[in-house]
Motif scaffolding. Structure first.
Motif, mmCIF file in Angstrom:
data_model
loop_
_atom_site.group_PDB
_atom_site.id
_atom_site.type_symbol
_atom_site.label_atom_id
_atom_site.label_comp_id
_atom_site.label_asym_id
_atom_site.label_seq_id
_atom_site.Cartn_x
_atom_site.Cartn_y
_atom_site.Cartn_z
ATOM 1 N N ASN A 236 -0.119 1.442 -6.876
ATOM 2 C CA ASN A 236 -0.246 2.881 -7.077
ATOM 3 C C ASN A 236 -0.562 3.584 -5.756
ATOM 4 N N TYR A 237 -1.213 2.852 -4.860
ATOM 5 C CA TYR A 237 -1.554 3.357 -3.539
ATOM 6 C C TYR A 237 -1.219 2.264 -2.524
ATOM 7 N N THR A 238 -0.695 2.654 -1.368
ATOM 8 C CA THR A 238 -0.267 1.683 -0.370
ATOM 9 C C THR A 238 -1.445 1.102 0.410
ATOM 10 N N VAL A 239 -1.540 -0.220 0.381
ATOM 11 C CA VAL A 239 -2.520 -0.965 1.172
ATOM 12 C C VAL A 239 -1.868 -1.281 2.520
ATOM 13 N N TYR A 240 -2.538 -0.987 3.633
ATOM 14 C CA TYR A 240 -1.888 -1.230 4.922
ATOM 15 C C TYR A 240 -2.797 -1.830 5.996
ATOM 16 N N GLY A 241 -3.927 -2.390 5.591
ATOM 17 C CA GLY A 241 -4.795 -3.045 6.558
ATOM 18 C C GLY A 241 -6.018 -3.628 5.872
ATOM 19 N N GLU A 242 -6.871 -4.266 6.654
ATOM 20 C CA GLU A 242 -8.101 -4.807 6.081
ATOM 21 C C GLU A 242 -9.177 -4.964 7.145
ATOM 22 N N VAL A 243 -10.417 -4.868 6.706
ATOM 23 C CA VAL A 243 -11.565 -5.074 7.583
ATOM 24 C C VAL A 243 -11.665 -6.564 7.905
ATOM 25 N N VAL B 50 -10.039 -3.781 2.012
ATOM 26 C CA VAL B 50 -8.730 -3.331 2.480
ATOM 27 C C VAL B 50 -8.732 -1.845 2.836
ATOM 28 N N LEU B 51 -7.821 -1.509 3.739
ATOM 29 C CA LEU B 51 -7.568 -0.126 4.147
ATOM 30 C C LEU B 51 -6.341 0.352 3.389
ATOM 31 N N ALA B 52 -6.416 1.514 2.767
ATOM 32 C CA ALA B 52 -5.289 2.023 1.979
ATOM 33 C C ALA B 52 -5.152 3.522 2.159
ATOM 34 N N ALA B 53 -3.979 4.039 1.820
ATOM 35 C CA ALA B 53 -3.678 5.458 1.998
ATOM 36 C C ALA B 53 -4.013 6.260 0.753
ATOM 37 N N ALA B 54 -4.704 7.357 0.947
ATOM 38 C CA ALA B 54 -4.941 8.297 -0.150
ATOM 39 C C ALA B 54 -3.651 9.079 -0.376
ATOM 40 N N ARG B 55 -3.557 9.756 -1.496
ATOM 41 C CA ARG B 55 -2.379 10.581 -1.776
ATOM 42 C C ARG B 55 -2.692 11.559 -2.883
ATOM 43 N N ASP B 56 -1.828 12.579 -3.017
ATOM 44 C CA ASP B 56 -1.942 13.479 -4.151
ATOM 45 C C ASP B 56 -1.123 12.891 -5.298
ATOM 46 N N THR C 294 4.294 13.415 4.447
ATOM 47 C CA THR C 294 3.852 12.236 3.707
ATOM 48 C C THR C 294 4.556 10.997 4.254
ATOM 49 N N ILE C 295 4.088 9.840 3.837
ATOM 50 C CA ILE C 295 4.679 8.559 4.241
ATOM 51 C C ILE C 295 5.164 7.863 2.975
ATOM 52 N N PRO C 296 6.408 7.396 2.940
ATOM 53 C CA PRO C 296 6.917 6.714 1.745
ATOM 54 C C PRO C 296 6.047 5.519 1.375
ATOM 55 N N ASN D 216 1.930 12.569 -6.840
ATOM 56 C CA ASN D 216 3.371 12.813 -6.705
ATOM 57 C C ASN D 216 4.144 11.628 -7.275
ATOM 58 N N PRO D 217 5.302 11.884 -7.907
ATOM 59 C CA PRO D 217 6.079 10.835 -8.587
ATOM 60 C C PRO D 217 6.482 9.668 -7.701
ATOM 61 N N ALA D 218 6.755 9.948 -6.421
ATOM 62 C CA ALA D 218 7.194 8.895 -5.500
ATOM 63 C C ALA D 218 6.024 8.069 -4.962
ATOM 64 N N MET D 219 4.796 8.504 -5.276
ATOM 65 C CA MET D 219 3.583 7.837 -4.789
ATOM 66 C C MET D 219 3.541 7.783 -3.263
ATOM 67 N N ALA D 220 4.105 8.816 -2.625
ATOM 68 C CA ALA D 220 4.083 8.911 -1.167
ATOM 69 C C ALA D 220 2.657 9.166 -0.695
ATOM 70 N N SER D 221 2.324 8.593 0.446
ATOM 71 C CA SER D 221 0.957 8.640 0.955
ATOM 72 C C SER D 221 0.667 9.887 1.784
ATOM 73 N N SER D 222 -0.604 10.236 1.831
ATOM 74 C CA SER D 222 -1.064 11.281 2.729
ATOM 75 C C SER D 222 -0.738 10.891 4.164
ATOM 76 N N GLY D 223 -0.469 11.883 4.996
ATOM 77 C CA GLY D 223 -0.169 11.605 6.391
ATOM 78 C C GLY D 223 -1.382 11.208 7.209
ATOM 79 N N CYS D 224 -2.588 11.353 6.642
ATOM 80 C CA CYS D 224 -3.782 11.054 7.441
ATOM 81 C C CYS D 224 -4.977 10.508 6.657
ATOM 82 N N GLN D 225 -5.135 10.894 5.390
ATOM 83 C CA GLN D 225 -6.324 10.463 4.658
ATOM 84 C C GLN D 225 -6.211 9.002 4.215
#
Length: 240
Positions: free
Chosen positions: A181-188, A117-123, A102-104, A125-134
């Motif tokens: 709640n989910y990390t935003v890391y880019g945009e169209v 915006v482009l954002a990371a999916a995740r399961d 996962t990614i912090p 988890n309490p730390a709200m760590a992101s999926s490594g790929c989705q």
């Protein structure tokens, strides 16, 4: 004393100009996402370096090539990046595939879930760590102040949505209930029509498109990035 002050002023000016120069030279990274439904270009945020670098790494490894957009919801978002989707049978439920890491979370008050915006999916988890790929791209919809007031209390744990972000959610749209709640890391920055088209795809009860929508992701070269930025600056000048 005057000489000391003059020296300090000179040094501070040098450091300040050096900082400004470093900011001006900061490189922006862009990725081209090509699908069966069109193409878009996304800028990766430098404010989220771990997510940016991970996405670049996977792109350079051609990890995303031939994967599916496996979950689409009109007025909300389109999601892809599940490695098990590459050879998935038409009826298979997707969304559980990952990288094994996962990614912090990299939350930033200035980065929010506006349209595109482009954002990371995740399961869950309490730390709200992101999926490594989705990942997902927000299509979103427009919201009223009253609706956002409710989200502040029910989905954002009392966190207030800044006035300028409210204005964007009201006029351009997005998904405000996902903020912090989910990390935003880019945009169209070009080709949002592709996202709108995919969001309209006919789908099954699990929101998987009935016709596979495959992707290919590549990193723009420095030359392509400079050309794109020049084009975007011209467009911005026309708007202003």
């Amino acid at each position: 004393m005057k000489k000391l002050l003059a020296t300090l002023f000179t040094l501070s000016s040098v450091f300040a100009s050096g900082t400004l120069l470093a900011q001006k030279k900061q490189v922006n990274y862009y990725v081209r996402l090509t699908t069966d439904s069109g193409m878009c270009i996304m800028r990766l945020y430098n404010q989220t370096p771990q997510h940016r670098d991970n996405f670049i790494k996977l792109t350079q490894q051609h990890f995303y090539d031939s994967l599916l957009f496996h979950r689409v919801i009109k007025g909300f978002m389109i999601q892809g990046g599940d490695p098990t989707s590459k050879y998935a049978e038409p009826t298979k439920v997707l969304g559980d595939g990952d990288m094994g890491y996962t990614i912090p979370a990299e939350f930033n008050d200035s980065l929010f879930h506006k349209r595109g915006v482009l954002a990371a999916a995740r399961d869950n988890n309490p730390a709200m760590a992101s999926s490594g790929c989705q990942f997902y791209i927000v299509q979103g919809k427009k919201y009223t102040d009253a609706e956002m007031d409710v989200y502040e209390q029910t989905r954002l744990n009392g966190r207030k949505i800044p006035a300028y972000q409210r204005e964007i959610y009201k006029t351009i749209g997005g998904s405000p209930f996902l903020d912090h709640n989910y990390t935003v890391y880019g945009e169209v920055v070009e080709g949002m029509e592709m996202v709108d088209k995919i969001a309209l795809a006919k789908k099954d009860s699990n929101n998987r498109p009935l016709t596979d929508i495959r992707m290919k992701v590549d990193l723009l070269s420095k030359r392509e990035a400079k050309k794109l930025e020049k084009k975007l600056r011209k467009q911005q000048k026309r708007i202003n």
